[in-house]
Structure formats: C-alpha cells, structure tokens
Design an enzyme around this catalytic site. Sequence first.
Site, short mmCIF file in Angstrom:
data_model
loop_
_atom_site.label_atom_id
_atom_site.label_comp_id
_atom_site.label_asym_id
_atom_site.label_seq_id
_atom_site.Cartn_x
_atom_site.Cartn_y
_atom_site.Cartn_z
CD GLN A 135 33.77 35.05 -36.14
OE1 GLN A 135 33.64 33.85 -36.29
NE2 GLN A 135 33.74 35.63 -34.95
CG HIS A 163 35.87 30.70 -39.44
ND1 HIS A 163 36.23 31.01 -38.16
CD2 HIS A 163 34.55 31.05 -39.54
CE1 HIS A 163 35.19 31.50 -37.51
NE2 HIS A 163 34.15 31.54 -38.32
CD GLU A 184 31.18 29.87 -38.15
OE1 GLU A 184 31.80 29.29 -37.23
OE2 GLU A 184 31.05 31.10 -38.18
CG HIS A 194 31.06 35.23 -40.71
ND1 HIS A 194 32.12 34.59 -41.30
CD2 HIS A 194 30.96 34.70 -39.46
CE1 HIS A 194 32.63 33.71 -40.45
NE2 HIS A 194 31.94 33.76 -39.32
NE ARG A 217 37.73 36.80 -32.17
CZ ARG A 217 38.62 35.92 -31.73
NH1 ARG A 217 39.90 36.17 -31.82
NH2 ARG A 217 38.21 34.80 -31.18
ZN ZN Z 1 32.40 32.49 -37.65
#
Ligand code: ZN
Length: 408
Positions: free
Chosen positions: A97, A99, A134, A264, A283
């Site tokens: 995935q 972001h 994140e 990642h 994804r």
């Molecule tokens: Zn992630």
Amino acid sequence: MHLLRGAVRTYAWGSRTAIAEFVGAPSPTAHPEAELWFGAHPGDPAWLQTDDGERSLLDALREDPEGELGAAVRARFGDTLPFLVKVLAADEPLSLQAHPSTEQAIEGFAREDRLGIPVNAPDRNYRDRSHKPEIIVALSQFEALAGFRPAARSVELMQALGVTDLDPYINLLLGQRDEDGLRALFTTWITCPQPDLDVLVPAVLDGAIDYVRSGEREFAREAKTVLELGERYPGDAGVLASLLLNRLSLAPGEALYLPAGNLHAYLHGVGVEVMANSDNVLRGGLTPKHVDVPELLRVLDFTPAEDVLVTPETIRDGAEIVYPTPAPEFAVSVVNIDGDAVGHEIDAPIRHDGPQVLLCTEGAVTVHAKASAVDLARGAAAWVSADDGPIRLSAQEPTRLFRVTVGL
Ligand SMILES: [Zn+2]
C-alpha cells in the site's frame, strides 16, 4: 486525566497472542487480534475510564473540545484529535500500500464524491481529505518492505535469483537505472495480465527456492520474503513488487517513517504505530481488500529511498527519546525511566500545550497531573487532556512509556 481502554481490531493477519499478552489478557484469543486503537477515530474510538463508567474519547472531545484539545490544537486541526495511536501485531503480511499527499487526498475525495461512490463503500479509496503519514516504532523484531531500492541494487537481486523469465525486466532496468526505470518496471508488473503472472511468479519462486537452498546469504532475506508472499498470494503481482522494495528488519526501538507515496508492506512483528487520523489507503496487492492500481500509480513516489529508518534523538539527558518526523499531526517519543530515576518523581514536560496519549510498554508507572493520578501497567494507556497540565512520572522499576502529542 483518565485511563484509556483501547479498541481491539480483529483482522485475519493479526496475532492470537501478541496483543493479549501485551495488555495482560487471556491468550491465545478466539480471533486474531491485529490492532489496538488509542484515539478518537469515529470508526472505533478508545474509552475513557471515569468514576461514572466508560465514556468514548470521541464524545469527550465533542463535549469539551477546548478543555480536551486546547485552543492551539483546535486552531490548527479543528475539534478532532489529529492523530491515531495503534499497537499493531502482524503474524502475516499486510497489503502492499501507499498513502496520498494532502493535495492528492483533497482531489481524490472530491472526485469520488462526484462519481457518487458512498464514503463507506468497499471500493472507495478516499474516505477523508487528509494525508496519512505514519511512523512505526518496533516493540519486537519487526519485518517490513518500504520504499523503492536503488535500481542498480534491484538488478543485482534479480540477477542473483537466476530466473531467465526475469531477463527482459532486468534489461529494462539496466537500460534506465533511475526512478523512471523503476516506474516503468513496477507499472509493467502491476498491470501484467493474470495468465502472464501465473507463469512469471512461479518462475521467480523457483529461483528464490534455489537461491535459499544454495546457502547464499546476500539476498537471503529478500528471497525468503518472495517465498513467504508467493505462498500466501499465489500469482499476485505484489510478490514481484517485493523485489524492488527495501527489505527492512527493525530491532526493538527502531522506527520507520512512511511519507506520502511510499510503497510499503508490513510483514511480521509488533510495534507502536502512529498516524494522521485518516483512512486513505491505496492498495496494490497482497490483500483480499479493494485494489486500485491506476490510483496507486498516481500517488507513488519512485525515488529510491536508501535511508528510511528514523534516527531518534535524545532529550532531557537521555530521559526521553524523540522520533522526529515532518508530520504536523503527531510527535512521538519514549520516556525511559531507569537508573537513578527509578523510585523518584520526575518531570515530563512537553514542548507545547495540547493533549497527550501515554502508553506503557515496559514496567509500570504512576502518572501525576494537576488534579489526578493514574497507574499504568504494561499495555495500559492514559489520556491527558490539554487542561490536565504538565505531568510528572514515578516508577518503581525500569519503565518505558510511549508519549504521543501533536507535532510542532
Ligand atoms: Zn500504511
């Protein structure tokens, strides 16, 4: 200040033991427990333990945003907690995935609105208008794929596997050893027709088996990851993609930051993950969930990432380890109470006003705020509102306490 009970999320890739053992609950559990959420996400808020019973953190923020978040945080982020803290326990790989950036999220959210896709539909990519940076700090040995490896190194890996079917792709990358080459190769693989993948992926698996059997060490981890992913997701283009990504093993205390566009996949391990309070995930495979390859390709950053680990900094004479990131929504640190500090009450100031989530990961600690105190054992968390003021800590044994605040 209150004890904060996290919300347990059960996903198939979770662990029947790790989260239960972390919080001191009976183990193994009936279902795999994947994540423990400490935040005010509308989908699963955490719970304040008050004298009058449990109360959702989301409700507390709605009722008194000024007292809980403070004026400065409200002015920057509105009346919501801008971060979400999770304990993540992966027994099996998570999806491949990335972001979006804030700009991409705003544009994508508006576009999917125009197309009339309900915000909670399984095929909706953009569920809010926020980016989702994140950080994961390992609690156990933590295995992950993150960011594209320099192209020349990926060529070496593919050559080492000795798979003739890979030759055209090795040549592609040899002809363009930069981010454009990586983009071309990744795009070729991720859009490859299934009948072709059903030939290529098994050939790569055979190469990985031979490589592991040969006792060669240089790419042993990479080859084993190919085998692990190929066994779980036969014929998935994500198995090939793993050949292009940095394969990382984090020791406890090491951390990985994933900015917008970083491709990642977490593979295995337990960690504390902190992110902007967003659900925007694109994804590309290794999952039964919704995959949107064209949209993933729009957001991916193919710049090779050679150094993706976060370098921690110590402050207050080593009493606190800070994990610096550029994310404005959160700041993550670990307060270490050991040596002479054990048995004494110590100051634990933060750099600005705002709320704090505290999570004890080792030992046990008493947190003292202006008008209250709570005891945190391993696996327990506390919500410190902006109004609770500066905290002091006392521990009778060596203790580690994660602290998440809003970023500077
Ligand atoms: Zn992630």
